[in-house]
Design a protein around this motif. Structure first.
Motif, mmCIF file in Angstrom:
data_model
loop_
_atom_site.group_PDB
_atom_site.id
_atom_site.type_symbol
_atom_site.label_atom_id
_atom_site.label_comp_id
_atom_site.label_asym_id
_atom_site.label_seq_id
_atom_site.Cartn_x
_atom_site.Cartn_y
_atom_site.Cartn_z
ATOM 1 N N ALA A 257 0.840 -1.205 0.000
ATOM 2 C CA ALA A 257 0.000 0.000 0.000
ATOM 3 C C ALA A 257 0.874 1.254 0.000
ATOM 4 C CB ALA A 257 -0.929 -0.004 1.212
ATOM 5 N N ALA A 258 1.943 1.209 0.806
ATOM 6 C CA ALA A 258 2.842 2.370 0.862
ATOM 7 C C ALA A 258 3.546 2.549 -0.483
ATOM 8 C CB ALA A 258 3.864 2.184 1.978
ATOM 9 N N LEU A 259 3.960 1.437 -1.060
ATOM 10 C CA LEU A 259 4.669 1.510 -2.340
ATOM 11 C C LEU A 259 3.762 2.104 -3.418
ATOM 12 C CD1 LEU A 259 7.287 0.879 -3.732
ATOM 13 C CD2 LEU A 259 6.492 -1.464 -4.110
ATOM 14 N N ALA A 260 2.517 1.648 -3.449
ATOM 15 C CA ALA A 260 1.575 2.186 -4.433
ATOM 16 C C ALA A 260 1.379 3.679 -4.186
ATOM 17 C CB ALA A 260 0.244 1.449 -4.356
ATOM 18 N N TYR A 261 1.209 4.051 -2.920
ATOM 19 C CA TYR A 261 0.942 5.454 -2.596
ATOM 20 C C TYR A 261 2.116 6.340 -2.974
ATOM 21 C CZ TYR A 261 -0.438 9.586 0.057
ATOM 22 O OH TYR A 261 -0.781 10.856 0.420
ATOM 23 N N PHE A 262 3.324 5.944 -2.586
ATOM 24 C CA PHE A 262 4.472 6.828 -2.786
ATOM 25 C C PHE A 262 5.105 6.677 -4.171
ATOM 26 C CE2 PHE A 262 4.209 6.769 1.886
ATOM 27 C CZ PHE A 262 4.036 8.139 2.061
ATOM 28 N N THR A 263 4.623 5.734 -4.955
ATOM 29 C CA THR A 263 5.060 5.692 -6.347
ATOM 30 C C THR A 263 4.270 6.704 -7.166
ATOM 31 O OG1 THR A 263 5.759 3.396 -6.202
ATOM 32 C CG2 THR A 263 5.262 4.219 -8.394
ATOM 33 N N GLY A 264 3.007 6.941 -6.755
ATOM 34 C CA GLY A 264 2.195 7.899 -7.511
ATOM 35 C C GLY A 264 1.897 7.373 -8.904
ATOM 36 N N SER A 265 1.794 8.217 -9.910
ATOM 37 C CA SER A 265 1.781 9.664 -9.740
ATOM 38 C C SER A 265 0.547 10.099 -8.948
ATOM 39 C CB SER A 265 1.750 10.352 -11.103
ATOM 40 O OG SER A 265 0.532 10.055 -11.757
ATOM 41 N N ARG A 266 0.533 11.332 -8.556
ATOM 42 C CA ARG A 266 -0.629 11.842 -7.847
ATOM 43 C C ARG A 266 -1.904 11.588 -8.620
ATOM 44 N NH1 ARG A 266 -0.643 16.807 -4.017
ATOM 45 N NH2 ARG A 266 -2.850 16.653 -4.476
ATOM 46 N N ALA A 267 -1.865 11.901 -9.910
ATOM 47 C CA ALA A 267 -3.068 11.762 -10.738
ATOM 48 C C ALA A 267 -3.515 10.300 -10.784
ATOM 49 C CB ALA A 267 -2.813 12.284 -12.144
ATOM 50 N N HIS A 268 -2.547 9.387 -10.839
ATOM 51 C CA HIS A 268 -2.872 7.963 -10.850
ATOM 52 C C HIS A 268 -3.484 7.560 -9.509
ATOM 53 C CE1 HIS A 268 -2.235 3.666 -11.896
ATOM 54 N NE2 HIS A 268 -2.012 3.546 -10.604
ATOM 55 N N SER A 269 -2.853 7.996 -8.416
ATOM 56 C CA SER A 269 -3.334 7.600 -7.083
ATOM 57 C C SER A 269 -4.743 8.113 -6.823
ATOM 58 C CB SER A 269 -2.411 8.151 -5.999
ATOM 59 O OG SER A 269 -1.126 7.627 -6.162
ATOM 60 N N ILE A 270 -5.000 9.323 -7.309
ATOM 61 C CA ILE A 270 -6.328 9.893 -7.083
ATOM 62 C C ILE A 270 -7.393 9.045 -7.771
ATOM 63 C CG2 ILE A 270 -7.773 11.879 -7.703
ATOM 64 C CD1 ILE A 270 -5.265 13.632 -7.091
ATOM 65 N N ARG A 271 -7.119 8.635 -9.008
ATOM 66 C CA ARG A 271 -8.090 7.770 -9.717
ATOM 67 C C ARG A 271 -8.287 6.446 -8.987
ATOM 68 N NH1 ARG A 271 -9.023 7.624 -15.579
ATOM 69 N NH2 ARG A 271 -10.535 6.046 -15.153
ATOM 70 N N LEU A 272 -7.151 5.892 -8.525
ATOM 71 C CA LEU A 272 -7.215 4.592 -7.849
ATOM 72 C C LEU A 272 -8.077 4.699 -6.583
ATOM 73 C CD1 LEU A 272 -6.114 1.660 -7.822
ATOM 74 C CD2 LEU A 272 -4.226 2.496 -6.405
ATOM 75 N N ARG A 273 -7.818 5.755 -5.813
ATOM 76 C CA ARG A 273 -8.592 5.924 -4.569
ATOM 77 C C ARG A 273 -10.070 6.105 -4.852
ATOM 78 N NH1 ARG A 273 -4.529 9.072 -2.427
ATOM 79 N NH2 ARG A 273 -5.635 10.993 -2.866
ATOM 80 N N ARG A 274 -10.363 6.828 -5.915
ATOM 81 C CA ARG A 274 -11.755 7.075 -6.248
ATOM 82 C C ARG A 274 -12.462 5.794 -6.691
ATOM 83 N NH1 ARG A 274 -13.520 12.235 -6.317
ATOM 84 N NH2 ARG A 274 -11.472 13.193 -6.474
ATOM 85 N N MET A 275 -11.739 4.984 -7.457
ATOM 86 C CA MET A 275 -12.321 3.697 -7.845
ATOM 87 C C MET A 275 -12.658 2.879 -6.619
ATOM 88 S SD MET A 275 -10.206 2.224 -11.078
ATOM 89 C CE MET A 275 -11.024 0.650 -11.150
ATOM 90 N N ALA A 276 -11.746 2.921 -5.639
ATOM 91 C CA ALA A 276 -11.976 2.172 -4.408
ATOM 92 C C ALA A 276 -13.219 2.696 -3.696
ATOM 93 C CB ALA A 276 -10.758 2.273 -3.498
#
Ligand code: DGT
Ligand code: CA
Ligand code: CA
Length: 577
Positions: A257-276
């Motif tokens: 989870a940390a690796l996914a978060y800190f790899t980003g990119s921000r734009a990617h992480s935001i989409r991922l979180r929203r899908m969740a």
């Protein structure tokens, strides 16, 4: 293919509108409306684009009236906002960088602009140093010193490093940390892991056995110049070369989870979180949660699997269509260094390289390559001792002799020919037609203006001898701007002519870049990932080119120097116009 616009993107555009309207002295209610709408969008649990697609009425959202709803629709449908384009004609976009200086609000920025014609940070710094700013009411000595300090701070913060240079430090730091008792995993995340050509800083994640004091090890590293902050789970330092390094200690069960978060990119992480969120889940750097209970997070695979997706390679995580591709099972099978069988661009001591033909051939073979095109410069660039016709012909004989002698590597006969200002080549066709690989390249007249530059390259493409255009944009990262080119027209012409394009692996070039490489692929253009080696050690640079290619979604099939030699020869024959 244009990636979907997120709420975050729309909010950023609205904030830009508000800032510029504020500087222009526009209606305060209108300005506040944009800011409120931006806040609403940031807190929205679903994408506005999805809501529109579902036919929902955006005016039901707090702070979104008819006019703003129409603007959201315009952004979702066209990716642009005409109102912003119009405003840019009235208020220079560059004024926004002034707003980033603490203490400079829209009113002061407007005053600087109107009274002194200051439009950007460079001009602001100049005015502050020259004493011009002292004359402006409200700008005392203290304020001016604060402004200068803030500009300097921003310069440090905005400084980016070539990934290639940062990599040396990243590897040394990894080894230093892994050498300590109790340190288990060390991964550099962030833009570094995504393979960007430059990085702002290094984001290092570590896992340790209980009770291990990794922070003392980290801050005590010989290359650390300054410790900015030091905590139990997070520390930040500057290295002697100015590179910032953030280190975080994470629990092994949260590593993915940390690796996914800190790899980003921000734009990617935001989409991922929203899908969740849409699936009733919550993703953060500590794990994936349902109703407050952790359900995944030990590996990145488990994080993506929790929202029904396959693992997405870090190089694709830029929110450029990777979610759609993952969902539809069409993620590319990205090219790897081991797929490369040859290299179509190198120099020897005959021009500006520093290795003999034999040394270059042996180094290429040691790098696992089966063929290498020798492509020294043509004479036009006086500084690099280019080969004239006679010296070239002698080199060709020498290549024949070496090929008889060497096992396991074949040298191809080539030349990197200058594309002259008018698009003609710097060597007669009669000579070029005898070569296996002819590379055309721009090495002069970088500032021609779009129309002339485009015409120049289109003219070069008309030459039937050229197989390949090298480093097409001519950029040197952070040193020279790319040439101004009508890219769609150029790429269409390359595709139609069946010509090939290079992705040059030199760390300052990485040219084609990721975006253009992908556009080339989409047009079916064959790409060669070349080292442009100027010495025997340079074949290691192919790794950099491969990373950029992966960011451009390239697969082995898109890259012509993955072909075995006989197939490559046929491919080259087809590339002749
Ligand atoms: P850089 O350092 O400018 O080359 O780019 P990155 O992507 O390495 O950005 P950096 O170092 O600021 O942050 C590393 C990663 O951490 C970033 O890709 C995503 C994540 N991250 C950092 N801050 C935030 C945040 O406020 N929100 C989200 N969603 N992610 C963040
Ligand atoms: Ca970073
Ligand atoms: Ca960082």
């Amino acid at each position: 293919m244009s990636p979907e616009i997120t709420n975050e993107d729309i909010a950023a555009v609205f904030e830009e509108m508000a800032d510029l309207l504020d500087i222009a002295g526009d209606n305060p209610f209108k300005i506040r409306a944009y800011r409120n709408a931006a806040r609403t969008l940031r807190n929205l649990p679903r994408e506005a684009a999805d809501l529109l697609r579902a036919g929902e009425d955006l005016t039901r959202l707090p702070g979104i009236g008819k006019e703003l709803a129409a603007k959201i629709r315009e952004l979702v449908e066209t990716g642009r906002l005409r109102a912003l384009d119009k405003l840019h004609r009235r208020v220079p976009e560059s004024l926004e960088e002034l707003l980033q200086i603490p203490g400079l609000g829209p009113k002061r920025v407007a005053a600087l602009w109107h009274a002194l014609g200051i439009r950007n940070l460079r001009q602001l710094e100049q005015a502050a140093r020259s004493g011009e700013l002292d004359k402006l009411p409200g700008f005392g000595r203290k304020t001016i010193e604060r402004i200068l300090a803030a500009i300097e701070e921003k310069r440090v913060k905005d400084r980016r490093f070539l990934r290639h240079d940062a990599a040396r430090h990243a590897e040394a730091l990894r080894a230093w940390l892994l050498d300590a008792e109790g340190v288990q995993q060390v991964v550099v995340a962030g833009s570094f892991r995504r393979g960007r050509d430059t990085v702002g800083d290094l984001d290092v994640l570590v896992t340790v056995r209980d009770g291990t004091d990794v922070m003392t090890r980290f801050t005590g590293w010989a290359r650390v110049a300054r410790v900015v902050s030091r905590g139990i789970t997070r520390s930040t330092v500057f290295l002697k070369n100015g590179l910032q390094v953030d280190l975080r200690v994470v629990l092994p069960e949260q590593f993915g989870a940390a690796l996914a978060y800190f790899t980003g990119s921000r734009a990617h992480s935001i989409r991922l979180r929203r899908m969740a969120q849409e699936q009733g889940l919550k993703i953060n750097e500590y794990g994936v949660f349902r109703d407050g209970r952790i359900i995944a997070g030990e590996t990145e695979e488990s994080v993506y699997a929790s929202v029904g997706l396959p693992w997405i390679p870090p190089e694709l995580r830029e929110n450029r269509g990777e979610f759609e591709a993952a969902r539809e099972g069409r993620l590319p099978k990205l090219i790897q260094r081991a797929d490369l069988r040859g290299d179509l661009h190198c120099h020897t001591e005959a021009s500006d390289g520093h290795g003999s033909l034999r040394e270059m051939a042996e180094a290429a073979r040691a790098a696992g390559l089966e063929y290498l095109a020798v492509t020294d410069h043509s004479p036009h660039i006086g500084v690099v001792h280019g080969l004239d016709e006679n010296r070239l012909l002698r080199q060709l004989d020498e290549i024949d002799r070496l090929n008889e002698e060497l096992d396991g590597i074949t040298l191809l006969k080539g030349m990197e020919v200058d594309i002259l200002e008018d698009g003609r080549l710097d060597m007669p066709d009669a000579v070029l037609s005898r070569l296996d690989v002819v590379i055309g390249a721009v090495h002069s007249h970088f500032r021609l203006g779009r129309a002339r530059q485009t015409r120049r390259l289109l003219r070069a493409l008309e030459n039937p001898c050229i197989h390949l255009i090298a480093h097409p944009s001519g950029r040197l990262i952070q040193r020279r701007q790319p040439i101004d080119l009508d890219w769609p027209r150029f790429l269409d012409a390359v595709a139609e002519r069946g010509c090939l394009l290079e992705l040059n692996s030199q760390p300052l070039r990485l040219d084609l870049d990721d975006i253009h490489a992908r556009q080339a692929k989409e047009r079916g253009i064959g790409i060669a990932i070349n080292s442009d080696a100027h010495g025997p050690a340079d074949f290691a640079l192919l790794d950099e080119g491969v990373l950029q290619a992966r960011r451009g979604w390239l697969e082995a099939g898109d890259v012509i120097n993955t072909l075995p030699l006989d197939a490559l020869r046929r491919r080259l024959a087809r590339a002749r116009g």
